[in-house]
Design an enzyme around this catalytic site. Sequence first.
Site, PDB file in Angstrom:
ATOM      1  N   LYS A  49     -11.872 -16.107 -66.936  1.00 11.73           N
ATOM      2  CA  LYS A  49     -11.427 -15.709 -65.594  1.00 11.73           C
ATOM      3  C   LYS A  49     -11.911 -14.316 -65.210  1.00 11.73           C
ATOM      4  O   LYS A  49     -11.971 -13.974 -64.022  1.00 11.73           O
ATOM      5  CB  LYS A  49      -9.904 -15.770 -65.486  1.00 11.73           C
ATOM      6  CG  LYS A  49      -9.272 -17.054 -65.992  1.00 11.73           C
ATOM      7  CD  LYS A  49      -9.860 -18.312 -65.365  1.00 11.73           C
ATOM      8  CE  LYS A  49      -9.150 -19.541 -65.898  1.00 11.73           C
ATOM      9  NZ  LYS A  49      -9.772 -20.788 -65.431  1.00 11.73           N
ATOM     10  N   TYR A 263      -1.564 -32.114 -69.745  1.00  9.97           N
ATOM     11  CA  TYR A 263      -1.938 -30.692 -69.740  1.00  9.97           C
ATOM     12  C   TYR A 263      -1.071 -29.904 -70.725  1.00  9.97           C
ATOM     13  O   TYR A 263       0.158 -30.009 -70.715  1.00  9.97           O
ATOM     14  CB  TYR A 263      -1.765 -30.113 -68.333  1.00  9.97           C
ATOM     15  CG  TYR A 263      -2.048 -28.635 -68.253  1.00  9.97           C
ATOM     16  CD1 TYR A 263      -3.326 -28.179 -67.963  1.00  9.97           C
ATOM     17  CD2 TYR A 263      -1.057 -27.692 -68.507  1.00  9.97           C
ATOM     18  CE1 TYR A 263      -3.604 -26.823 -67.919  1.00  9.97           C
ATOM     19  CE2 TYR A 263      -1.325 -26.331 -68.462  1.00  9.97           C
ATOM     20  CZ  TYR A 263      -2.597 -25.906 -68.168  1.00  9.97           C
ATOM     21  OH  TYR A 263      -2.867 -24.572 -68.131  1.00  9.97           O
ATOM     22  N   TYR A 289      -7.155 -25.186 -73.372  1.00 13.60           N
ATOM     23  CA  TYR A 289      -8.478 -25.350 -72.764  1.00 13.60           C
ATOM     24  C   TYR A 289      -9.591 -25.463 -73.801  1.00 13.60           C
ATOM     25  O   TYR A 289     -10.128 -26.537 -74.055  1.00 13.60           O
ATOM     26  CB  TYR A 289      -8.776 -24.176 -71.817  1.00 13.60           C
ATOM     27  CG  TYR A 289      -7.916 -24.174 -70.588  1.00 13.60           C
ATOM     28  CD1 TYR A 289      -8.292 -24.881 -69.443  1.00 13.60           C
ATOM     29  CD2 TYR A 289      -6.714 -23.475 -70.558  1.00 13.60           C
ATOM     30  CE1 TYR A 289      -7.497 -24.882 -68.316  1.00 13.60           C
ATOM     31  CE2 TYR A 289      -5.910 -23.476 -69.433  1.00 13.60           C
ATOM     32  CZ  TYR A 289      -6.307 -24.181 -68.312  1.00 13.60           C
ATOM     33  OH  TYR A 289      -5.519 -24.192 -67.205  1.00 13.60           O
TER      34      TYR A 289
END
Length: 336
Positions: A49, A263, A289
Amino acid sequence: MHLARFPKYQLGHFPTPLERLDRLSAHLGGPEIWIKRDDCTGLASGGNKTRKLEFLLADALKQGANTLVTQGATQSNHVRQTAAAACRAGLDCHALLERRVTNQGADYETAGNVLLDQMMGCQYDFRPEGLDMNAEGIALSETLREQGHKPYFIPGGGSNPIGALGYAACAQELVCQADAKGLQIDHIVHATGSAGTQAGLLAGLFALNAPIPVTGFSVRAPRQKQIDIVHALAEQTARLIGVRGTLPREIVIAYDDQVGPGYGQPTDEMVSAMLLLAQLEGILLDPVYSGKGFAGLVSMIRSGAFKKDERVVFLHTGGSAALFAYGHLFENQKAA
């Protein structure tokens, strides 16, 4: 591709390393495996990010903002890095955390990334799963505006065309590194979620006329939905860059076979893959992730998806801070 046209606020340590994984390659007996270390971007323990936030933060400051507002799941790497970016620029940060994961123990909402959010002064509130979290974040921004703040809303994952510029820049960086090493990259593999990373890579590679296939392993959405999300954002990003021509849908490759129960829900394959990389190469992944993305790469290699003389780059998107909210997985060495 001239990205200096877009304002950028320096946050990260770039270029990130591009390293060959000799022990892992020998162990798996498949292609030559390389890793792009975007876990080493340097902002509050690093992660992908940071690249997006360099462009987003510059845009926020250009608009006169004094507060960043964003959203993510409880153990959001994006929220942690947004909070750090706000600290660097002297801005306030407000975040909404969605309770997508509620079965990982009593410490899940206080350890890992949440602890780091607290340390950096991020003001956060929880929301139940299933809401339109971007809409919730926009509503919070309006409330803050009414209170006299100057908020700048960043969507989940920093995944809009401005944020995706960060991974167009990464594509350029990676191609330059490969050229300098005399390395022909045959494939790139990574975890894909809010789509900004994969979309930015595709837009950047398309702009560079560097047709390297990019495979994303979804961490949440079903395959076709993920392809739709990535393609739409890649097209928007390519237009922002000024690329001529239409970005073909067929270059978007995504799979959903590593999502597992959902998730943030662990799988045995993910745990095994994370332990494999840690014990062979001393590199830490995250359970939400990069762990699932790497499990996808291992699965592809074991199924014979690559030739032995090919060179595959795994893009490590970071997130190891979340390990401390999932410690029980590695005590038991399996998802259960």
